[in-house]
Motif scaffolding. Structure first.
Motif, PDB file in Angstrom:
ATOM      1  N   SER A  45       0.729  -1.296  -0.200  1.00  0.00           N
ATOM      2  CA  SER A  45      -0.011  -0.124   0.061  1.00  0.00           C
ATOM      3  C   SER A  45       0.837   1.245  -0.193  1.00  0.00           C
ATOM      4  O   SER A  45       2.004   1.410   0.571  1.00  0.00           O
ATOM      5  CB  SER A  45      -0.716   0.166   1.203  1.00  0.00           C
ATOM      6  OG  SER A  45      -1.610   1.255   1.317  1.00  0.00           O
ATOM      7  N   PRO A  46       0.378   2.317  -0.464  1.00  0.00           N
ATOM      8  CA  PRO A  46       0.727   3.479   0.141  1.00  0.00           C
ATOM      9  C   PRO A  46       0.747   3.899   1.198  1.00  0.00           C
ATOM     10  O   PRO A  46      -0.541   3.797   1.777  1.00  0.00           O
ATOM     11  CB  PRO A  46       0.161   4.561  -0.931  1.00  0.00           C
ATOM     12  CG  PRO A  46      -0.354   3.842  -2.182  1.00  0.00           C
ATOM     13  CD  PRO A  46      -0.704   2.443  -1.332  1.00  0.00           C
ATOM     14  N   LYS A  89      -1.300  -2.236  -8.432  1.00  0.00           N
ATOM     15  CA  LYS A  89      -0.938  -2.043  -7.077  1.00  0.00           C
ATOM     16  C   LYS A  89      -2.250  -1.057  -6.363  1.00  0.00           C
ATOM     17  O   LYS A  89      -2.622  -0.378  -7.249  1.00  0.00           O
ATOM     18  CB  LYS A  89       0.258  -1.185  -6.897  1.00  0.00           C
ATOM     19  CG  LYS A  89       1.538  -1.874  -7.364  1.00  0.00           C
ATOM     20  CD  LYS A  89       2.729  -0.950  -7.444  1.00  0.00           C
ATOM     21  CE  LYS A  89       3.979  -1.800  -8.075  1.00  0.00           C
ATOM     22  NZ  LYS A  89       5.163  -0.706  -7.903  1.00  0.00           N
ATOM     23  N   ASP A 190       7.787   6.902 -10.132  1.00  0.00           N
ATOM     24  CA  ASP A 190       8.032   6.521  -8.914  1.00  0.00           C
ATOM     25  C   ASP A 190       9.574   6.198  -8.786  1.00  0.00           C
ATOM     26  O   ASP A 190      10.092   5.651  -9.770  1.00  0.00           O
ATOM     27  CB  ASP A 190       7.207   5.450  -8.311  1.00  0.00           C
ATOM     28  CG  ASP A 190       7.432   5.173  -6.612  1.00  0.00           C
ATOM     29  OD1 ASP A 190       7.899   6.170  -6.053  1.00  0.00           O
ATOM     30  OD2 ASP A 190       7.347   4.015  -6.258  1.00  0.00           O
ATOM     31  N   SER A 214       9.399   3.202  -1.749  1.00  0.00           N
ATOM     32  CA  SER A 214       9.509   4.415  -2.499  1.00  0.00           C
ATOM     33  C   SER A 214      10.563   5.860  -1.624  1.00  0.00           C
ATOM     34  O   SER A 214      10.640   5.525  -0.613  1.00  0.00           O
ATOM     35  CB  SER A 214       8.240   5.102  -2.726  1.00  0.00           C
ATOM     36  OG  SER A 214       8.321   6.510  -3.646  1.00  0.00           O
ATOM     37  N   LEU A 218       3.946  10.266  -2.561  1.00  0.00           N
ATOM     38  CA  LEU A 218       3.044   9.769  -3.928  1.00  0.00           C
ATOM     39  C   LEU A 218       2.453  11.052  -4.268  1.00  0.00           C
ATOM     40  O   LEU A 218       2.195  11.213  -5.500  1.00  0.00           O
ATOM     41  CB  LEU A 218       1.876   8.816  -3.647  1.00  0.00           C
ATOM     42  CG  LEU A 218       1.125   8.147  -4.724  1.00  0.00           C
ATOM     43  CD1 LEU A 218       1.919   7.649  -5.803  1.00  0.00           C
ATOM     44  CD2 LEU A 218       0.059   7.381  -3.947  1.00  0.00           C
ATOM     45  N   ARG A 230       4.102   7.133   0.815  1.00  0.00           N
ATOM     46  CA  ARG A 230       4.808   6.698  -0.261  1.00  0.00           C
ATOM     47  C   ARG A 230       4.715   5.182  -0.347  1.00  0.00           C
ATOM     48  O   ARG A 230       4.008   4.759   0.287  1.00  0.00           O
ATOM     49  CB  ARG A 230       6.399   7.084   0.368  1.00  0.00           C
ATOM     50  CG  ARG A 230       6.819   6.332   1.467  1.00  0.00           C
ATOM     51  CD  ARG A 230       8.219   6.726   1.807  1.00  0.00           C
ATOM     52  NE  ARG A 230       8.085   7.948   2.291  1.00  0.00           N
ATOM     53  CZ  ARG A 230       9.194   8.979   1.838  1.00  0.00           C
ATOM     54  NH1 ARG A 230       9.990   8.532   0.977  1.00  0.00           N
ATOM     55  NH2 ARG A 230       8.981  10.077   2.380  1.00  0.00           N
ATOM     56  N   ASN A 231       4.942   4.751  -1.523  1.00  0.00           N
ATOM     57  CA  ASN A 231       4.669   3.491  -2.055  1.00  0.00           C
ATOM     58  C   ASN A 231       5.474   2.332  -1.099  1.00  0.00           C
ATOM     59  O   ASN A 231       6.779   2.623  -1.239  1.00  0.00           O
ATOM     60  CB  ASN A 231       4.873   3.182  -3.438  1.00  0.00           C
ATOM     61  CG  ASN A 231       3.582   3.559  -3.929  1.00  0.00           C
ATOM     62  OD1 ASN A 231       2.538   3.854  -3.765  1.00  0.00           O
ATOM     63  ND2 ASN A 231       3.916   4.204  -5.473  1.00  0.00           N
ATOM     64  N   PHE A 233       5.736  -1.904  -1.454  1.00  0.00           N
ATOM     65  CA  PHE A 233       5.078  -3.079  -1.710  1.00  0.00           C
ATOM     66  C   PHE A 233       5.907  -4.271  -1.919  1.00  0.00           C
ATOM     67  O   PHE A 233       7.344  -4.045  -1.625  1.00  0.00           O
ATOM     68  CB  PHE A 233       4.727  -2.835  -3.089  1.00  0.00           C
ATOM     69  CG  PHE A 233       3.325  -1.836  -3.506  1.00  0.00           C
ATOM     70  CD1 PHE A 233       2.249  -2.414  -3.382  1.00  0.00           C
ATOM     71  CD2 PHE A 233       3.608  -0.535  -3.502  1.00  0.00           C
ATOM     72  CE1 PHE A 233       1.171  -1.836  -3.373  1.00  0.00           C
ATOM     73  CE2 PHE A 233       2.382   0.384  -3.763  1.00  0.00           C
ATOM     74  CZ  PHE A 233       1.213  -0.315  -3.503  1.00  0.00           C
TER      75      PHE A 233
END
Length: 243
Positions: A45-46, A89, A190, A214, A218, A230-231, A233
């Motif tokens: 998730s962000p 995502k 990104d 990230s 975002l 921020r991402n 994942f």
């Protein structure tokens, strides 16, 4: 000045140039390089890295991840990998919010030249839905059947939405289930750090897990009272060696 579009095209060109070189050279040096097709899932998730409200809740999304990886082996201990992957995502969340709200925007539905800003509290419920092309570049250390890779990943957003609803209370005013759409406020690229752990099961099949964080936030701009995520994942992948 190099733009993100130039970088996007350059990474595509680099990947397919390496594939072409490998295919023409593989008969004489087949153990030096290989190309894999990989597929699996992306979850995460962000997120807001710090100052997360205690009442906030979230649910990570699960999406498809599929692409190619080209690896060149310098010696039994070290190799380098470049790749390209299609990745879905997303996530959903609820969170309390507070700050100052433009009351004229809430009452009249538009921004005035001189906004009337008042303190507010509320709750937001929203979701991210994003489609990226990911381009990882990794340096790998091999430990028998396991390997660990670290590097950089550039991602180009093909499509992305951030929308939901918010309940706001400001002075004597209450605005419930107010729809919002911040999709246009999302950056379409990104930059992330990547850590990968993998294992070769046999000559053809491997498994791996990628973890990306990230290096940037975002959203382009953030309303007061909201946090800029921020991402973060994780990819769980199965690879099949083509040659």
């Amino acid at each position: 000045m190099i733009t993100t579009t130039d970088l996007h095209k350059g990474l595509f060109l680099l990947l397919f140039t390496l594939i072409f070189i490998n295919s023409s050279y593989s008969q004489r040096n087949s153990k030096r390089a290989h190309l894999e097709v990989r597929a699996g899932i992306t979850t995460g998730s962000p997120i807001v890295v710090k100052d997360i409200p205690s009442e906030a809740t979230g649910k990570p999304g699960i999406g498809l991840n599929a692409g190619l990886e080209y690896t060149y082996v310098f010696n039994p201990r070290f190799s380098m990998t470049v790749g390209a992957a299609y990745a879905k995502k997303g996530s959903s969340f609820t969170s309390p919010v507070s700050g100052k709200y433009d009351a004229t925007r809430g009452v009249f539905g538009e921004r005035f030249p001189f906004p009337l800003r008042v303190k507010y509290t509320g709750t937001v419920a929203a979701g991210f839905d994003m489609t990226y092309l990911d381009f990882p570049v990794l340096v790998n250390v091999h430990l028998k059947k396991w390997w660990i890779g670290v590097g950089y990943q550039y991602s180009k957003m093909l499509d992305g939405t951030l929308d939901g609803s918010v309940d706001v209370k400001a002075l004597l005013l209450s605005f419930n289930d107010q729809a919002f759409d911040e999709s246009a406020n999302m950056k379409d690229y990104d930059h992330a750090g990547i850590l990968k752990i993998g294992r070769q099961l046999n000559k053809r099949i491997s498994i791996a897990m990628d973890f990306t964080v990230s290096a940037q936030q975002l959203l382009i701009e953030t309303e007061e009272g909201f946090s800029n995520p921020r991402n973060v994942f994780i990819n769980a992948l199965v690879g099949y060696r083509l040659f």
